[in-house]
Design an enzyme around this catalytic site. Structure first.
Site, PDB file in Angstrom:
ATOM      1  N   GLY A 270       0.803  -1.221   0.000  1.00 48.70           N
ATOM      2  CA  GLY A 270       0.000   0.000   0.000  1.00 48.70           C
ATOM      3  C   GLY A 270       0.833   1.267   0.000  1.00 48.70           C
ATOM      4  O   GLY A 270       0.642   2.154  -0.835  1.00 48.70           O
ATOM      5  N   ALA A 271       1.768   1.366   0.941  1.00 47.44           N
ATOM      6  CA  ALA A 271       2.535   2.600   1.073  1.00 47.44           C
ATOM      7  C   ALA A 271       3.710   2.364   2.015  1.00 47.44           C
ATOM      8  O   ALA A 271       3.785   1.335   2.674  1.00 47.44           O
ATOM      9  CB  ALA A 271       1.643   3.705   1.637  1.00 47.44           C
ATOM     10  N   MET A 272       4.606   3.373   2.075  1.00 53.30           N
ATOM     11  CA  MET A 272       5.807   3.220   2.891  1.00 53.30           C
ATOM     12  C   MET A 272       6.139   4.532   3.587  1.00 53.30           C
ATOM     13  O   MET A 272       6.162   5.591   2.974  1.00 53.30           O
ATOM     14  CB  MET A 272       6.964   2.761   1.990  1.00 53.30           C
ATOM     15  CG  MET A 272       8.284   2.618   2.688  1.00 53.30           C
ATOM     16  SD  MET A 272       8.229   1.331   3.975  1.00 53.30           S
ATOM     17  CE  MET A 272       9.412   1.997   5.113  1.00 53.30           C
ATOM     18  N   GLU A 273       6.460   4.416   4.864  1.00 49.81           N
ATOM     19  CA  GLU A 273       6.584   5.575   5.754  1.00 49.81           C
ATOM     20  C   GLU A 273       7.965   6.217   5.766  1.00 49.81           C
ATOM     21  O   GLU A 273       8.333   6.843   6.774  1.00 49.81           O
ATOM     22  CB  GLU A 273       6.233   5.131   7.181  1.00 49.81           C
ATOM     23  CG  GLU A 273       7.256   4.177   7.850  1.00 49.81           C
ATOM     24  CD  GLU A 273       6.920   2.705   7.750  1.00 49.81           C
ATOM     25  OE1 GLU A 273       6.183   2.327   6.816  1.00 49.81           O
ATOM     26  OE2 GLU A 273       7.396   1.921   8.590  1.00 49.81           O
ATOM     27  N   ASN A 274       8.740   6.154   4.685  1.00 46.79           N
ATOM     28  CA  ASN A 274      10.075   6.765   4.661  1.00 46.79           C
ATOM     29  C   ASN A 274      10.055   8.159   5.291  1.00 46.79           C
ATOM     30  O   ASN A 274       9.159   8.953   5.033  1.00 46.79           O
ATOM     31  CB  ASN A 274      10.564   6.905   3.218  1.00 46.79           C
ATOM     32  CG  ASN A 274      10.265   5.687   2.401  1.00 46.79           C
ATOM     33  OD1 ASN A 274      10.745   4.615   2.705  1.00 46.79           O
ATOM     34  ND2 ASN A 274       9.440   5.844   1.382  1.00 46.79           N
ATOM     35  N   HIS A 306      -2.004   6.113   8.634  1.00 41.12           N
ATOM     36  CA  HIS A 306      -1.089   5.062   9.109  1.00 41.12           C
ATOM     37  C   HIS A 306       0.366   5.452   8.850  1.00 41.12           C
ATOM     38  O   HIS A 306       1.201   5.409   9.758  1.00 41.12           O
ATOM     39  CB  HIS A 306      -1.434   3.745   8.403  1.00 41.12           C
ATOM     40  CG  HIS A 306      -0.562   2.597   8.777  1.00 41.12           C
ATOM     41  ND1 HIS A 306      -0.911   1.669   9.726  1.00 41.12           N
ATOM     42  CD2 HIS A 306       0.666   2.227   8.346  1.00 41.12           C
ATOM     43  CE1 HIS A 306       0.055   0.787   9.860  1.00 41.12           C
ATOM     44  NE2 HIS A 306       1.031   1.092   9.021  1.00 41.12           N
ATOM     45  N   GLU A 307       0.653   5.838   7.614  1.00 42.05           N
ATOM     46  CA  GLU A 307       2.051   6.164   7.280  1.00 42.05           C
ATOM     47  C   GLU A 307       2.496   7.408   8.039  1.00 42.05           C
ATOM     48  O   GLU A 307       3.625   7.489   8.512  1.00 42.05           O
ATOM     49  CB  GLU A 307       2.228   6.366   5.773  1.00 42.05           C
ATOM     50  CG  GLU A 307       1.752   5.209   4.900  1.00 42.05           C
ATOM     51  CD  GLU A 307       2.257   3.838   5.315  1.00 42.05           C
ATOM     52  OE1 GLU A 307       3.330   3.747   5.921  1.00 42.05           O
ATOM     53  OE2 GLU A 307       1.541   2.843   5.053  1.00 42.05           O
ATOM     54  N   HIS A 310       3.391   6.624  11.604  1.00 38.97           N
ATOM     55  CA  HIS A 310       4.688   5.939  11.736  1.00 38.97           C
ATOM     56  C   HIS A 310       5.811   6.928  12.052  1.00 38.97           C
ATOM     57  O   HIS A 310       6.859   6.515  12.538  1.00 38.97           O
ATOM     58  CB  HIS A 310       5.046   5.221  10.436  1.00 38.97           C
ATOM     59  CG  HIS A 310       4.622   3.776  10.381  1.00 38.97           C
ATOM     60  ND1 HIS A 310       4.781   2.901  11.422  1.00 38.97           N
ATOM     61  CD2 HIS A 310       4.075   3.044   9.360  1.00 38.97           C
ATOM     62  CE1 HIS A 310       4.349   1.695  11.060  1.00 38.97           C
ATOM     63  NE2 HIS A 310       3.909   1.759   9.826  1.00 38.97           N
TER      64      HIS A 310
HETATM   65  N1  B3K Z   1       6.079  -0.436   6.573  1.00 40.98           N
HETATM   66  C1  B3K Z   1       5.522  -0.656   5.277  1.00 40.98           C
HETATM   67  C2  B3K Z   1       5.508  -2.073   4.848  1.00 40.98           C
HETATM   68  C3  B3K Z   1       6.757  -2.521   4.219  1.00 40.98           C
HETATM   69  C4  B3K Z   1       6.596  -3.910   3.634  1.00 40.98           C
HETATM   70  C5  B3K Z   1       7.872  -4.419   3.108  1.00 40.98           C
HETATM   71  N2  B3K Z   1       7.729  -5.703   2.470  1.00 40.98           N
HETATM   72  C6  B3K Z   1       4.149  -0.094   5.162  1.00 40.98           C
HETATM   73  C7  B3K Z   1       3.416   0.035   6.431  1.00 40.98           C
HETATM   74  O1  B3K Z   1       3.115  -0.900   7.123  1.00 40.98           O
HETATM   75  O2  B3K Z   1       3.176   1.142   6.812  1.00 40.98           O
HETATM   76 ZN    ZN Z   2       2.844   0.279   8.866  1.00 41.41          ZN
END
Ligand code: B3K
Ligand code: ZN
Length: 876
Positions: A270-274, A306-307, A310
């Protein structure tokens, strides 16, 4: 592919790293056929570890699929005898406790189909580093407990990639020769490599501002390709709501000057919290009333939140190792669930979350991949981004919230964030902070972190008419799971209430409380309520207070009574589900029987109940899904489930056609689309009515759905109507064809809507044959490199209980072929898409054997990725 002989990693083997990386300076020189990555690392010996005196351990860096161009230690170029390249590692000899290491690698983002590391999507460069993707960019200590301050310079063609982004704040930019330019980004917060991000592309953005609670001004930007720029507003509104909510509810403020979101089409999840630069699957950002359903609007709001959340639960306080994944994921899912509950209908959010958990997580917990929310071992960490770690992890945090109460829970999170800010923490640190802040002993509660499997709570009761005493006895047990035969009793918070004959809640104690949360800790406990004038009816596990199964011998009359009188929305809904499950299971065993008239009447009463909250009513009217019926069956008989459920739906529809039509008419009024709770509730209920009406075998019913399709001014109504026409009882194939073609013509330029066009066909009991799915794979709009398309078409088909499980096993063979093919391209997607096959033991013998054959064929393939290897080997 990764290791030739996959190795199991154990939590018990965790050791702190030998070296830290204080600063990381990266330069990316991006070209059309390769990228050159220069990394300058300030290394420091971990002084807290003991080493043999006078020796310095060699430095072992992770790295995969990299060409090493050069290596310098403190300015000196290292020759072949001063380092060693082995599979997945670079081992460097060390002379000083602190030193500078410069590593230059060459990578090929254009050829990276795994979508992990640096890759290209629709002509733009982007990254995905969690969990272990950074090692596909450069040699590094790619583990979450190594936190470093990153500076990133991105150099690329100005014409092709006018936008160059990385984490933190932009500190420099300029033009270079040959139409190249650069931007340098600095992230002042220490972070592990999995939070690194880079984007280079021809993108547009919308911009907004947010003033934090301490008065700091933050720039907010959402980037996308220009043709989608008008679809970012909802994500921006959601972001601002999330930022305010985290301040109000958790006292957490944003910390950089800028927060960016980039939408990309090719993304594994879905997405990533970089840090400061979230990268999103475009399906979780883009929305307009014409192209996104209510469900998509709500999903976007939840994922943006959610992101964003994080940033504190994940980034400021990160995980020591990947076994602690639920520390950030379970907690952050809890945070986003509470946010969504505050923004929308709290009761419905709880019903939807509990329903997902009971359908899909319970199945995982009962299958071959079952693991505790803090796993003790893994082969491939990517396989552990599971419903257990996320959703059950959320329920575990919710139980702490329930046991401590909101006030003490907040003290606990404050202590946790303050104590561990800037650190890599463990689940134990979280629980300890909760204990220290509240004074509540959570010793026994910790079993939720170490034991897998879904506990079963068996409840019996006894009423003594003479004394007026009511005894409620709760026994708990937990089935064996792989590697865990015996389980210790859990600490289970059980919300209860008792209803008298009029449906009123009875006082449970001398204080007069009408609801209580019992703390169940023994294998069996009895709770006594005095002064009951007649035998009360228990309302158990209110608000789904724990992730357990409840067994209590409710009669059908009891369930109908709870549906009507229970004050807990979750339990009213659950009573409805139990009644539905019982009626359908009866028909699975005896298909010729008539549909239970009590169920038909009870659903009629719900339809007629004008006082009921519309959102809850819509949920109550949905019969248990095929997947949930399968999860609850001892032995799954797929076609019998489909037929029985359909028969029940048709019976309700025929019996209440007029009332459904009247309710539909009442709700079907034209209004400007708003993704707001009250409107969503009306649309959902209206479309539930349409779903029932299309189960009536009459031409006028399918015409009603067709009219809604043609007249619709928003995607929610159009998409719902399309589904109704496709699966309608009254078959009008020409109409089905007309609408599918019309839908395609309207939305063919929109990749996210096209995903749904594939899914609606492959998951349809009427259309989704294996031949149809094969044909759709050849369609111009299908893209076999897109995880979204694969999940829609192939994933949709695996959820199609009619055709996936058709006699002969052609569905399983088809899936095995796709997994084998996909494993070479994108192991994460391959491993995930095969999940339905891993449930083979629960099916009737013939079906089960065919599923097993398909798994064995996958297992026999040489050089499987660690992802598929682990799942297939644990399943057989
Ligand atoms: N932390 C990421 C998930 C990464 C999955 C890597 N295979 C998204 C999330 O849970 O917010
Ligand atoms: Zn997450």
């Amino acid at each position: 592919m990764k290791d030739a002989q996959p190795r199991t990693i154990y939590l018990k083997d965790y050791q702190a790293p030998d070296y830290w990386i204080d600063t990381t300076h990266l330069t990316f020189d991006l070209h059309e056929d390769y990228a050159l990555v220069t990394s300058v690392l300030q290394m420091r010996l971990n002084g807290e570890k003991e080493f043999e005196s006078g020796t310095l351990p060699a430095l072992t860096l992770h790295g995969e699929e990299l060409d090493l161009v050069s290596l310098h230690r403190d300015g000196e170029e290292l020759e072949g005898d001063q380092y060693q390249l082995a599979k997945g590692t670079l081992i460097v000899s060390v002379k000083q406790p602190t030193f500078e290491l410069q590593v230059v690698t060459r990578i090929r983002p254009q050829e990276n189909t795994s979508l992990e590391g640096l890759y290209k999507s629709n002509g733009m460069f982007c990254t995905q580093c969690e969990a272990e993707g950074f090692r596909k960019i450069t040699y590094y200590l790619d583990r979450p407990d190594v936190m470093s301050v990153f500076t990133t310079k991105v150099i690329a063609s100005q014409a092709r990639y006018p936008v160059l982004l990385a984490n933190g704040n932009a500190i420099d930019k300029g033009e270079l020769e040959n139409d190249r330019h650069y931007v340098t980004w600095e992230d002042p917060f220490k972070k592990p490599s999995y939070l690194f991000a880079l984007v280079a592309g021809d993108l547009e953005c919308i911009e907004d501002r947010f003033t934090t609670m301490s008065g700091r001004d933050v720039t907010l930007k959402i980037f996308t390709e220009s043709h989608n720029i008008h679809k970012c507003d909802h994500a921006m509104v959601s972001l601002k709501k999330s930022m305010r909510w985290d301040e109000e509810v958790y006292g957490r403020e944003y910390d950089l000057d800028i927060f960016m979101i980039v939408a990309v089409d090719h993304f594994n999840m879905g997405a990533m919290e970089n840090k400061g630069l979230n990268i999103f699957n475009s399906s979780c950002v883009l929305a307009s009333p014409e192209t996104a359903t209510d469900a998509t609007y709500q999903r976007i709001e939840a994922i943006v939140a959610h992101e964003y959340f994080h940033n504190w639960s994940g980034n400021r306080v990160t995980c020591r190792d990947w076994f602690q994944l639920s520390l950030k994921e379970g907690f952050t899912v809890f945070r986003d669930a509470e946010f969504s509950a505050d923004m929308n209908s709290r009761g419905v959010k709880r019903i939807q979350d509990a329903s997902l958990l009971r359908t899909a997580q319970f199945a995982e917990d009962a299958g071959p991949m079952a693991h505790p929310i803090r796993p003790e071992s893994f082969i491939e960490i990517s396989n552990f981004y599971t419903l257990t770690v996320y959703e059950k992890g959320c329920e575990v945090v919710r139980m702490i919230h329930t046991i401590l109460g909101a006030g003490q829970f907040r003290k606990g999170t404050d202590l946790y964030f303050d104590r561990h800010d800037g650190e890599a923490a463990t689940c134990e640190d979280f629980v300890k902070a909760m204990e220290d802040a509240s004074g509540v002993d959570l010793t026994q509660f910790r079993h939720w972190y170490s034991q897998a499997g879904t506990p079963v709570m068996t409840v019996t009761d006894k009423y003594d008419a003479e004394s007026g005493d009511y005894h409620l006895t709760i026994a708990q047990s937990c089935p064996a799971t792989p590697g865990q035969e015996q389980k210790k009793p859990f600490h289970i918070p059980v919300g209860i209430a008792l209803l008298d004959e009029q449906g009123q809640l009875l006082p449970l104690n001398a204080a007069g409380d009408k609801e209580q949360v019992l703390s169940i800790k023994q294998s069996e406990e009895t709770f006594v309520v005095k002064g009951c004038k007649s035998k009360p009816l228990p309302s158990l596990l209110r608000n789904f207070s724990a992730p357990v199964r409840v067994r209590y011998d409710y009669s059908k009359d009891d369930l109908v009574f709870l549906m009507k009188h229970d004050t807990d929305s979750f339990n009213r809904w659950d009573a409805c589900q139990r009644l539905g499950v019982a009626a359908i299971e009866q028909l699975v065993e005896q298909p010729q029987q008539a549909v239970d008239p009590q169920l038909v009447d009870a659903f009629g009463a719900v339809i007629a109940d004008a006082a009921m909250d519309k959102a809850v009513k819509a949920e109550m009217l949905c019969l248990p899904s095929e997947a949930s019926l399968a999860e609850q069956a001892d032995v799954i008989q797929p076609l019998a489930i489909v037929a029985a459920r359909k028969k029940v739906k048709q019976a309700i529809a025929v019996a209440h056609k007029d009332a459904l039509q009247a309710l539909y008419n009442e709700l079907n009024h034209e209004r400007v689309y708003k993704p707001e709770a009250a409107d969503i509730a009306e649309r959902t209920l209206k479309n539930v009515c349409l779903g029932y009406l299309s189960a009536v075998n009459e031409a006028e019913c399918v015409q009603l759905a067709a009219k809604q399709y043609d007249d619709a001014s928003n995607m929610t109504d159009r998409r719902a109507a399309l589904g109704c026409v496709i699966d309608a009882h009254y078959r009008d194939e020409a109409l089905v064809e007309r609408l599918l073609t019309d839908f395609y013509d309207r939305y063919k330029g929109n990749s996210n809507v096209m995903d749904d066009w594939f899914a609606v066909q492959s998951s349809s009991a009427e259309l989704g044959t294996v031949e149809k799915v094969k044909a759709l794979m050849q369609h111009d709009s299908f893209d076999s490199t897109s995880p979204n398309k694969l999940r829609s078409l192939i994933g949709g088909f695996t959820r199609n209980m009619t055709h996936f499980h058709t006699a002969g096993g052609t569905g399983y063979e088809f899936l095995a072929d796709r997994v084998i093919e996909l494993d070479k391209q994108n192991p994460q997607v391959a491993s995930r898409i095969m999940t339905p096959l891993t449930r083979w033991k629960k099916f009737e013998p013939v079906t089960s054997g065919l599923m097993k054959n398909a798994l064995e064929r996958i297992k026999a393939v040489h050089n499987l990725s660690t992802d598929v290897y682990e799942v297939v080997n644990k399943s057989l």
